[in-house]
Design a protein around this motif. Structure first.
Motif, PDB file in Angstrom:
ATOM      1  N   VAL A  52       1.056  -0.285   2.307  1.00 38.67           N
ATOM      2  CA  VAL A  52       1.050  -1.619   1.860  1.00 38.67           C
ATOM      3  C   VAL A  52       1.072  -1.837   0.060  1.00 38.67           C
ATOM      4  O   VAL A  52       0.429  -0.991  -0.342  1.00 38.67           O
ATOM      5  CB  VAL A  52       0.257  -2.606   2.245  1.00 38.67           C
ATOM      6  N   LEU A  53       2.033  -2.351  -0.186  1.00 39.16           N
ATOM      7  CA  LEU A  53       2.034  -2.518  -1.868  1.00 39.16           C
ATOM      8  C   LEU A  53       1.647  -4.049  -2.133  1.00 39.16           C
ATOM      9  O   LEU A  53       2.531  -5.256  -1.737  1.00 39.16           O
ATOM     10  CB  LEU A  53       3.582  -2.291  -2.273  1.00 39.16           C
ATOM     11  N   VAL A  54       0.618  -4.284  -2.784  1.00 38.27           N
ATOM     12  CA  VAL A  54       0.023  -5.694  -2.987  1.00 38.27           C
ATOM     13  C   VAL A  54       0.068  -6.095  -4.360  1.00 38.27           C
ATOM     14  O   VAL A  54      -0.504  -5.235  -5.220  1.00 38.27           O
ATOM     15  CB  VAL A  54      -1.547  -5.926  -2.576  1.00 38.27           C
ATOM     16  N   ASN A  55       0.774  -7.149  -4.841  1.00 37.74           N
ATOM     17  CA  ASN A  55       0.939  -7.310  -6.149  1.00 37.74           C
ATOM     18  C   ASN A  55       0.532  -9.015  -6.429  1.00 37.74           C
ATOM     19  O   ASN A  55       0.912  -9.784  -5.594  1.00 37.74           O
ATOM     20  CB  ASN A  55       2.734  -7.378  -6.431  1.00 37.74           C
ATOM     21  N   PHE A  56      -0.418  -8.759  -7.627  1.00 43.39           N
ATOM     22  CA  PHE A  56      -0.623 -10.178  -7.780  1.00 43.39           C
ATOM     23  C   PHE A  56       0.145 -10.796  -8.923  1.00 43.39           C
ATOM     24  O   PHE A  56       0.258 -10.053  -9.898  1.00 43.39           O
ATOM     25  CB  PHE A  56      -2.348  -9.856  -8.207  1.00 43.39           C
ATOM     26  N   TRP A  57       0.290 -12.021  -8.799  1.00 41.73           N
ATOM     27  CA  TRP A  57       1.223 -12.608  -9.818  1.00 41.73           C
ATOM     28  C   TRP A  57       0.806 -14.202  -9.806  1.00 41.73           C
ATOM     29  O   TRP A  57       0.342 -14.739  -9.134  1.00 41.73           O
ATOM     30  CB  TRP A  57       2.546 -12.259  -9.513  1.00 41.73           C
ATOM     31  N   ALA A  58       1.758 -14.874 -11.007  1.00 38.32           N
ATOM     32  CA  ALA A  58       1.764 -16.119 -11.092  1.00 38.32           C
ATOM     33  C   ALA A  58       3.232 -16.466 -11.842  1.00 38.32           C
ATOM     34  O   ALA A  58       3.625 -15.849 -12.565  1.00 38.32           O
ATOM     35  CB  ALA A  58       0.747 -16.793 -11.966  1.00 38.32           C
TER      36      ALA A  58
ATOM     37  N   ASN B 243      14.386  -1.220  -0.139  1.00 40.61           N
ATOM     38  CA  ASN B 243      14.700   0.066  -0.103  1.00 40.61           C
ATOM     39  C   ASN B 243      13.928   0.879   0.813  1.00 40.61           C
ATOM     40  O   ASN B 243      14.057   1.999   1.445  1.00 40.61           O
ATOM     41  CB  ASN B 243      14.788   0.720  -1.482  1.00 40.61           C
ATOM     42  N   TYR B 244      12.459   0.483   0.904  1.00 37.63           N
ATOM     43  CA  TYR B 244      11.491   1.260   1.860  1.00 37.63           C
ATOM     44  C   TYR B 244      11.131   0.523   3.079  1.00 37.63           C
ATOM     45  O   TYR B 244      10.105   0.938   3.844  1.00 37.63           O
ATOM     46  CB  TYR B 244      10.307   1.437   0.978  1.00 37.63           C
ATOM     47  N   GLU B 245      11.651  -0.397   3.544  1.00 39.58           N
ATOM     48  CA  GLU B 245      11.390  -1.467   4.439  1.00 39.58           C
ATOM     49  C   GLU B 245      11.516  -0.383   5.660  1.00 39.58           C
ATOM     50  O   GLU B 245      10.679  -0.550   6.491  1.00 39.58           O
ATOM     51  CB  GLU B 245      12.362  -2.538   4.731  1.00 39.58           C
ATOM     52  N   GLN B 246      12.691   0.338   5.910  1.00 40.05           N
ATOM     53  CA  GLN B 246      12.782   1.076   7.119  1.00 40.05           C
ATOM     54  C   GLN B 246      11.925   2.424   7.104  1.00 40.05           C
ATOM     55  O   GLN B 246      11.656   2.829   8.119  1.00 40.05           O
ATOM     56  CB  GLN B 246      14.415   1.640   7.297  1.00 40.05           C
ATOM     57  N   ALA B 247      11.193   2.626   6.022  1.00 38.30           N
ATOM     58  CA  ALA B 247      10.388   3.628   5.887  1.00 38.30           C
ATOM     59  C   ALA B 247       8.572   3.143   6.237  1.00 38.30           C
ATOM     60  O   ALA B 247       7.813   4.062   6.425  1.00 38.30           O
ATOM     61  CB  ALA B 247      10.187   4.425   4.415  1.00 38.30           C
ATOM     62  N   GLY B 248       8.809   1.680   6.689  1.00 37.00           N
ATOM     63  CA  GLY B 248       7.488   1.167   6.801  1.00 37.00           C
ATOM     64  C   GLY B 248       6.838   0.228   5.888  1.00 37.00           C
ATOM     65  O   GLY B 248       5.655   0.039   6.281  1.00 37.00           O
ATOM     66  N   LEU B 249       7.346   0.736   4.747  1.00 38.44           N
ATOM     67  CA  LEU B 249       6.335  -0.175   3.805  1.00 38.44           C
ATOM     68  C   LEU B 249       6.454  -1.500   3.914  1.00 38.44           C
ATOM     69  O   LEU B 249       7.305  -2.346   4.063  1.00 38.44           O
ATOM     70  CB  LEU B 249       7.192   0.139   2.264  1.00 38.44           C
ATOM     71  N   VAL B 250       5.430  -2.320   3.671  1.00 37.47           N
ATOM     72  CA  VAL B 250       5.186  -3.634   3.643  1.00 37.47           C
ATOM     73  C   VAL B 250       4.679  -3.932   1.849  1.00 37.47           C
ATOM     74  O   VAL B 250       3.851  -3.666   1.566  1.00 37.47           O
ATOM     75  CB  VAL B 250       4.148  -4.273   4.598  1.00 37.47           C
ATOM     76  N   VAL B 251       5.507  -4.642   1.461  1.00 41.13           N
ATOM     77  CA  VAL B 251       5.241  -5.265   0.228  1.00 41.13           C
ATOM     78  C   VAL B 251       4.994  -6.883   0.330  1.00 41.13           C
ATOM     79  O   VAL B 251       5.054  -7.665   0.955  1.00 41.13           O
ATOM     80  CB  VAL B 251       6.433  -5.391  -0.643  1.00 41.13           C
ATOM     81  N   VAL B 252       3.415  -7.224  -0.227  1.00 44.65           N
ATOM     82  CA  VAL B 252       2.977  -8.530  -0.180  1.00 44.65           C
ATOM     83  C   VAL B 252       2.695  -9.027  -1.512  1.00 44.65           C
ATOM     84  O   VAL B 252       1.866  -8.323  -2.500  1.00 44.65           O
ATOM     85  CB  VAL B 252       1.466  -8.494   0.652  1.00 44.65           C
ATOM     86  N   GLY B 253       3.227 -10.312  -1.890  1.00 41.51           N
ATOM     87  CA  GLY B 253       2.737 -10.904  -3.111  1.00 41.51           C
ATOM     88  C   GLY B 253       1.744 -11.464  -3.187  1.00 41.51           C
ATOM     89  O   GLY B 253       1.732 -12.493  -2.034  1.00 41.51           O
ATOM     90  N   ILE B 254       0.898 -11.766  -3.605  1.00 38.83           N
ATOM     91  CA  ILE B 254      -0.246 -12.738  -3.753  1.00 38.83           C
ATOM     92  C   ILE B 254      -0.275 -13.487  -4.938  1.00 38.83           C
ATOM     93  O   ILE B 254      -0.411 -13.040  -6.050  1.00 38.83           O
ATOM     94  CB  ILE B 254      -1.588 -11.998  -3.811  1.00 38.83           C
TER      95      ILE B 254
END
Length: 214
Positions: free
Chosen positions: A100-106, A125-136
């Motif tokens: 999981v890649l967690v990104n904090f932003w505004a 690009n990494y969705e099929q590799a199983g990566l989940v990107v979450v923006g907070i």
């Protein structure tokens, strides 16, 4: 604030001390004042040493100060349970077994805006590799967040940290700030400041994740 705070690589060293005192979000102003006091003291000391004919010692950088507050690489990531912009909810523990890649932003943060296209490409690009990107998103209303998401064509989940509790738990005192968590829930990389597609891709490669574009 973090628009001027990242070091050259933007990556947090893995030697950050593991033990730190908890600092609630409302102490952010106090931390900034303390940092200013440190920098003023360093300037005064440099002037004093120059008058004595001694070489001044290097002043602490603001980027190093914020990096020192970040969660420690190699430790378990704190769980969070947040509402999503689309009305659903997200629980980090439910993603166990996937990186999981967690990104904090505004939306008002210029580096956050600059890095968002790179994060979207990483998510694709990494969705099929199983990566989940979450923006907070930090402390903004859903309409503002929705406008931002539409502007940048963001496809990955956007969570709403409405009261700043998760930001406090994750020691986010400047944005953007990003963490890479492995499939076991352990923090493997942390960035204070803007990330690039290349820096994230290198970190993902260290986890053995292949890009669909490679």
């Amino acid at each position: 604030m973090a628009e001027q705070l990242q070091n050259q690589s933007g990556e947090v060293p893995e030697t950050v001390p593991a033990q730190r005192r908890e600092r609630p979000l409302w102490l952010l102003l106090g931390l900034n004042i303390a940092l200013l006091a440190v920098l003023v003291s360093a300037v005064w000391l440099a002037v004093w040493m120059m008058r004595r004919g001694e070489a001044p010692r290097p002043a602490p950088s603001a980027g190093d100060f914020l990096a020192g507050q970040a969660l420690t690489v190699g430790t378990p990531a704190p769980n969070f349970h947040l509402p999503l912009l689309d009305g659903e909810e997200i629980d980090l523990s439910a993603l166990h077994g996937r990186p999981v890649l967690v990104n904090f932003w505004a939306s008002w943060c210029a580096p956050c805006r600059a890095e968002m296209p790179a994060l979207e490409r990483v998510a694709q690009n990494y969705e099929q590799a199983g990566l989940v990107v979450v923006g907070i998103n930090q402390l903004e209303d859903p309409d503002t967040v929705r406008q931002f998401v539409q502007e940048f064509g963001i496809s990955f989940p956007i969570a709403l940290d409405r009261d700043g509790t998760v930001s406090r738990d994750w020691r986010v005192y400047g944005i953007p700030q990003t963490y890479l968590i492995d499939a076991d829930g352990v923090i493997r990389k942390a960035w204070v400041g803007m990330v690039t597609e290349d820096s994230v891709s290198r970190a993902l490669a260290e986890l053995g994740l292949p890009s669909t574009t490679s």
